[in-house]
Motif scaffolding. Structure first.
Motif, mmCIF file in Angstrom:
data_model
loop_
_atom_site.group_PDB
_atom_site.id
_atom_site.type_symbol
_atom_site.label_atom_id
_atom_site.label_comp_id
_atom_site.label_asym_id
_atom_site.label_seq_id
_atom_site.Cartn_x
_atom_site.Cartn_y
_atom_site.Cartn_z
ATOM 1 N N VAL A 32 -2.581 -2.698 -14.283
ATOM 2 C CA VAL A 32 -3.257 -3.432 -13.172
ATOM 3 C C VAL A 32 -3.174 -4.764 -13.002
ATOM 4 C CG1 VAL A 32 -5.669 -3.802 -14.850
ATOM 5 C CG2 VAL A 32 -5.773 -3.640 -12.207
ATOM 6 N N ASP A 33 -2.827 -5.387 -14.360
ATOM 7 C CA ASP A 33 -2.336 -6.721 -14.373
ATOM 8 C C ASP A 33 -1.141 -6.915 -13.635
ATOM 9 O OD1 ASP A 33 -4.642 -7.373 -16.082
ATOM 10 O OD2 ASP A 33 -3.592 -6.838 -17.773
ATOM 11 N N LEU A 34 -0.293 -6.041 -13.780
ATOM 12 C CA LEU A 34 1.106 -6.246 -13.053
ATOM 13 C C LEU A 34 1.088 -6.025 -11.429
ATOM 14 C CD1 LEU A 34 3.538 -4.324 -15.308
ATOM 15 C CD2 LEU A 34 3.248 -6.995 -15.246
ATOM 16 N N GLU A 35 -0.028 -5.116 -11.160
ATOM 17 C CA GLU A 35 -0.400 -4.884 -9.661
ATOM 18 C C GLU A 35 -0.937 -6.074 -9.019
ATOM 19 O OE1 GLU A 35 -0.666 -0.058 -9.814
ATOM 20 O OE2 GLU A 35 -2.450 -1.415 -10.292
ATOM 21 N N LEU A 36 -1.815 -6.356 -9.689
ATOM 22 C CA LEU A 36 -2.519 -7.622 -9.139
ATOM 23 C C LEU A 36 -1.799 -9.046 -9.098
ATOM 24 C CD1 LEU A 36 -6.550 -6.950 -10.321
ATOM 25 C CD2 LEU A 36 -5.186 -6.347 -8.320
ATOM 26 N N ALA A 37 -0.715 -9.117 -10.191
ATOM 27 C CA ALA A 37 -0.112 -10.434 -10.039
ATOM 28 C C ALA A 37 0.682 -10.485 -8.637
ATOM 29 C CB ALA A 37 0.730 -10.513 -11.304
ATOM 30 N N ARG A 38 0.786 -9.503 -7.938
ATOM 31 C CA ARG A 38 1.511 -9.498 -6.703
ATOM 32 C C ARG A 38 0.677 -9.881 -5.689
ATOM 33 N NH1 ARG A 38 4.402 -3.778 -6.392
ATOM 34 N NH2 ARG A 38 5.388 -4.795 -4.619
ATOM 35 N N LEU A 86 -7.130 12.308 -8.846
ATOM 36 C CA LEU A 86 -6.530 11.025 -7.951
ATOM 37 C C LEU A 86 -7.342 9.836 -8.096
ATOM 38 C CD1 LEU A 86 -5.153 13.330 -5.409
ATOM 39 C CD2 LEU A 86 -3.754 12.378 -7.073
ATOM 40 N N THR A 87 -8.696 10.123 -7.760
ATOM 41 C CA THR A 87 -9.252 8.888 -7.508
ATOM 42 C C THR A 87 -9.984 8.056 -9.099
ATOM 43 O OG1 THR A 87 -11.482 10.386 -7.387
ATOM 44 C CG2 THR A 87 -10.364 9.762 -5.418
ATOM 45 N N THR A 88 -9.710 8.999 -10.250
ATOM 46 C CA THR A 88 -10.307 8.198 -11.347
ATOM 47 C C THR A 88 -8.476 7.370 -11.926
ATOM 48 O OG1 THR A 88 -9.481 10.296 -12.442
ATOM 49 C CG2 THR A 88 -11.727 9.690 -12.316
ATOM 50 N N GLU A 89 -7.621 7.184 -11.084
ATOM 51 C CA GLU A 89 -6.447 6.846 -11.333
ATOM 52 C C GLU A 89 -6.546 5.307 -11.745
ATOM 53 O OE1 GLU A 89 -1.985 5.714 -10.063
ATOM 54 O OE2 GLU A 89 -3.190 6.666 -8.749
ATOM 55 N N PRO A 90 -7.649 4.501 -11.203
ATOM 56 C CA PRO A 90 -7.749 3.059 -11.404
ATOM 57 C C PRO A 90 -8.147 2.827 -13.049
ATOM 58 C CG PRO A 90 -8.619 3.270 -9.318
ATOM 59 C CD PRO A 90 -8.378 4.744 -9.698
ATOM 60 N N ALA A 91 -8.953 3.754 -13.556
ATOM 61 C CA ALA A 91 -9.028 3.755 -15.001
ATOM 62 C C ALA A 91 -8.061 3.721 -15.874
ATOM 63 C CB ALA A 91 -10.297 4.857 -15.228
ATOM 64 N N HIS A 92 -7.073 4.657 -15.542
ATOM 65 C CA HIS A 92 -5.680 4.624 -16.133
ATOM 66 C C HIS A 92 -4.913 3.535 -16.084
ATOM 67 C CE1 HIS A 92 -1.731 5.908 -17.397
ATOM 68 N NE2 HIS A 92 -1.274 5.808 -16.201
ATOM 69 N N GLU A 93 -5.010 2.706 -14.873
ATOM 70 C CA GLU A 93 -4.175 1.532 -14.718
ATOM 71 C C GLU A 93 -4.895 0.164 -15.423
ATOM 72 O OE1 GLU A 93 -2.617 2.089 -10.284
ATOM 73 O OE2 GLU A 93 -4.666 1.676 -10.524
ATOM 74 N N MET A 125 0.747 -1.242 -0.174
ATOM 75 C CA MET A 125 -0.120 -0.081 0.044
ATOM 76 C C MET A 125 1.033 1.275 0.033
ATOM 77 S SD MET A 125 -3.043 1.405 0.058
ATOM 78 C CE MET A 125 -4.150 0.115 0.339
ATOM 79 N N ILE A 126 1.989 1.158 0.961
ATOM 80 C CA ILE A 126 2.835 2.294 0.808
ATOM 81 C C ILE A 126 3.507 2.824 -0.335
ATOM 82 C CG2 ILE A 126 5.016 3.535 2.067
ATOM 83 C CD1 ILE A 126 2.304 3.239 3.653
ATOM 84 N N ARG A 167 -7.914 -6.173 -5.097
ATOM 85 C CA ARG A 167 -8.440 -5.201 -5.668
ATOM 86 C C ARG A 167 -8.754 -4.060 -4.853
ATOM 87 N NH1 ARG A 167 -12.258 -7.503 -10.649
ATOM 88 N NH2 ARG A 167 -11.107 -8.969 -11.389
ATOM 89 N N ARG A 168 -9.180 -4.189 -3.900
ATOM 90 C CA ARG A 168 -9.611 -2.886 -3.072
ATOM 91 C C ARG A 168 -8.411 -2.159 -2.705
ATOM 92 N NH1 ARG A 168 -9.997 -7.296 0.305
ATOM 93 N NH2 ARG A 168 -8.511 -7.233 2.193
ATOM 94 N N ALA A 169 -7.418 -2.595 -2.637
ATOM 95 C CA ALA A 169 -6.148 -1.791 -2.278
ATOM 96 C C ALA A 169 -5.956 -0.867 -3.484
ATOM 97 C CB ALA A 169 -4.836 -2.700 -2.162
ATOM 98 N N LEU A 170 -6.210 -0.811 -4.447
ATOM 99 C CA LEU A 170 -6.087 -0.117 -5.458
ATOM 100 C C LEU A 170 -7.054 1.477 -5.349
ATOM 101 C CD1 LEU A 170 -5.638 -1.910 -8.958
ATOM 102 C CD2 LEU A 170 -3.879 -1.414 -7.325
ATOM 103 N N LEU A 171 -8.105 0.789 -4.898
ATOM 104 C CA LEU A 171 -9.190 2.082 -4.830
ATOM 105 C C LEU A 171 -8.645 2.810 -3.390
ATOM 106 C CD1 LEU A 171 -12.552 0.421 -5.770
ATOM 107 C CD2 LEU A 171 -10.916 1.476 -7.237
ATOM 108 N N THR A 172 -8.573 1.971 -2.291
ATOM 109 C CA THR A 172 -8.226 2.373 -1.132
ATOM 110 C C THR A 172 -6.823 3.559 -1.168
ATOM 111 O OG1 THR A 172 -8.897 0.396 0.030
ATOM 112 C CG2 THR A 172 -7.352 1.845 1.333
ATOM 113 N N ARG A 173 -6.025 3.050 -2.043
ATOM 114 C CA ARG A 173 -4.637 3.880 -2.520
ATOM 115 C C ARG A 173 -5.210 5.239 -2.866
ATOM 116 N NH1 ARG A 173 -2.405 3.174 -7.084
ATOM 117 N NH2 ARG A 173 -4.567 3.171 -8.004
#
Length: 267
Positions: A105-111, A92-99, A1-2, A115-121
Motif C-alpha cells: 500500500v505504501d508503494l501504491e499511495l506513493a504514486r 477479492l474485497t479483502t485484498e486491501p488487508a493483504h496490501e 485504476m485500470i 486511498r479510495r481507489a484501492l477499495l473501488t478497484r
C-alpha cells in the motif's frame, strides 16, 4: 485504476477461473441428474426422503425440491453454490488487508493515488466476478438442457432463472461489501478473510436452522441468506425486488463504512 484492476485480476485469476468452471459445470451436472431421475419416474420416491422438519418448515414448497423444475433450480441455491459466490466476493474485497500487511500500500499511495481507489478497484472486481459467476451458471443450465435433451421436461422458465441469478448476485454483493469493510480495517489478510468465511457460514446456519427451530426465527433477519427466498422465487410468490433492494442496500452500507474506515485509518 485500470492497472490496479489488471494486477488484482491477474493475481486472482486461478481462483476466478476455478470458481466459474465449477459453478458452470455444477449446473450441467445437476440438469443431467434431474433428467435421469425424471425419466425413471423416481421423483415421487424422493418426496418421501425429505426430512420432516423441512416439510413442516417449508410447507408445500418443500415438494418443489422433489420435481425436475425444483431440482434444476436448486443448483442456484445449493449451499456449495452460495458459499462459492460469497467467498469469491470476499476473497477479492479483502485484498486491501493483504496490501497493508505486505507493505504494498505504501508503494501504491506513493504514486499520488487516492486511498479510495484501492477499495473501488476491489469492489469493481468483485462485482464483475459475481456477475460472471451467475451468468456462467445460467449458461451451464442451458448447456445441460441441450446436452441431456431435457427441453421437453419442466425446465424453469427464463424469468425464474433470471430472478434466481439476480438475487444470488445481490447476495454476493452483500458479502462483497462486508468483505470490503473487514479488509479496510484489518492488518492481516488471513484475519480478514477468516472472519468473512466464518460470518458467511454462521449466517447460513442461522437461516437453515430457522426453517425448523422457532427461536432462531427471531434473529434470522440478520442473515443475508434470509433475503434469498429461492423456493418462493421458484413458486412465483417472492417479493424479489424488495429482497434484492435490501441486499444491495446492505452492500452499500458496508461499502460506505469501508471507505470511511480506510480513509481515516493509520497505514
Amino acid at each position: 485504476m485500470i492497472a490496479l484492476l489488471r494486477r488484482s485480476a491477474s493475481q486472482a485469476r486461478y481462483v476466478l477461473i476455478g470458481a466459474c468452471v465449477l459453478l458452470c459445470g455444477f449446473q450441467i451436472i445437476i440438469v443431467g441428474q434431474a433428467a435421469a431421475i425424471q425419466r425413471t419416474q423416481a421423483f415421487s420416491r424422493m418426496a418421501d426422503l425429505l426430512p420432516a422438519f423441512l416439510q413442516r418448515g417449508l410447507g408445500s414448497k418443500a415438494m418443489l425440491l422433489a420435481t425436475f423444475k425444483g431440482t434444476v433450480s436448486f443448483g442456484y441455491f445449493h449451499p456449495l453454490v452460495c458459499a462459492i459466490v460469497a467467498l469469491v466476493a470476499m476473497y477479492l474485497t479483502t485484498e486491501p488487508a493483504h496490501e497493508v500487511e505486505s507493505g504494498l500500500v505504501d508503494l501504491e499511495l506513493a504514486r499520488s493515488l487516492p486511498r479510495r481507489a484501492l477499495l473501488t478497484r476491489s469492489l469493481l472486481l468483485a462485482a464483475g466476478s459475481v456477475v460472471a459467476c451467475v451468468l456462467l451458471m445460467g449458461l451451464g443450465t442451458s448447456l445441460g438442457v441441450r446436452i441431456f435433451a431435457a427441453g421437453d421436461l419442466d425446465v424453469p422458465a427464463w424469468v425464474v432463472r433470471a430472478w434466481l441469478m439476480i438475487n444470488l448476485a445481490a447476495l454476493g454483493m452483500c458479502f462483497a461489501g462486508f468483505g470490503l469493510l473487514i479488509g479496510a480495517r484489518a492488518r492481516r489478510w488471513t484475519t480478514a478473510f477468516t472472519i468473512g468465511v466464518l460470518t458467511a457460514v454462521l449466517c447460513y446456519l442461522i437461516d437453515f436452522l430457522a426453517i425448523g427451530w422457532r427461536p432462531m426465527r427471531t434473529i434470522v433477519w440478520v442473515s443475508p441468506y434470509h433475503y434469498y427466498p429461492a423456493l418462493s422465487i421458484v413458486a412465483g410468490d417472492a417479493a424479489s425486488g424488495r429482497d434484492v433492494a435490501i441486499l444491495l442496500a446492505a452492500a452499500a452500507i458496508f461499502s460506505a463504512g469501508a471507505y470511511w474506515s480506510f480513509q481515516r485509518r493509520d497505514l
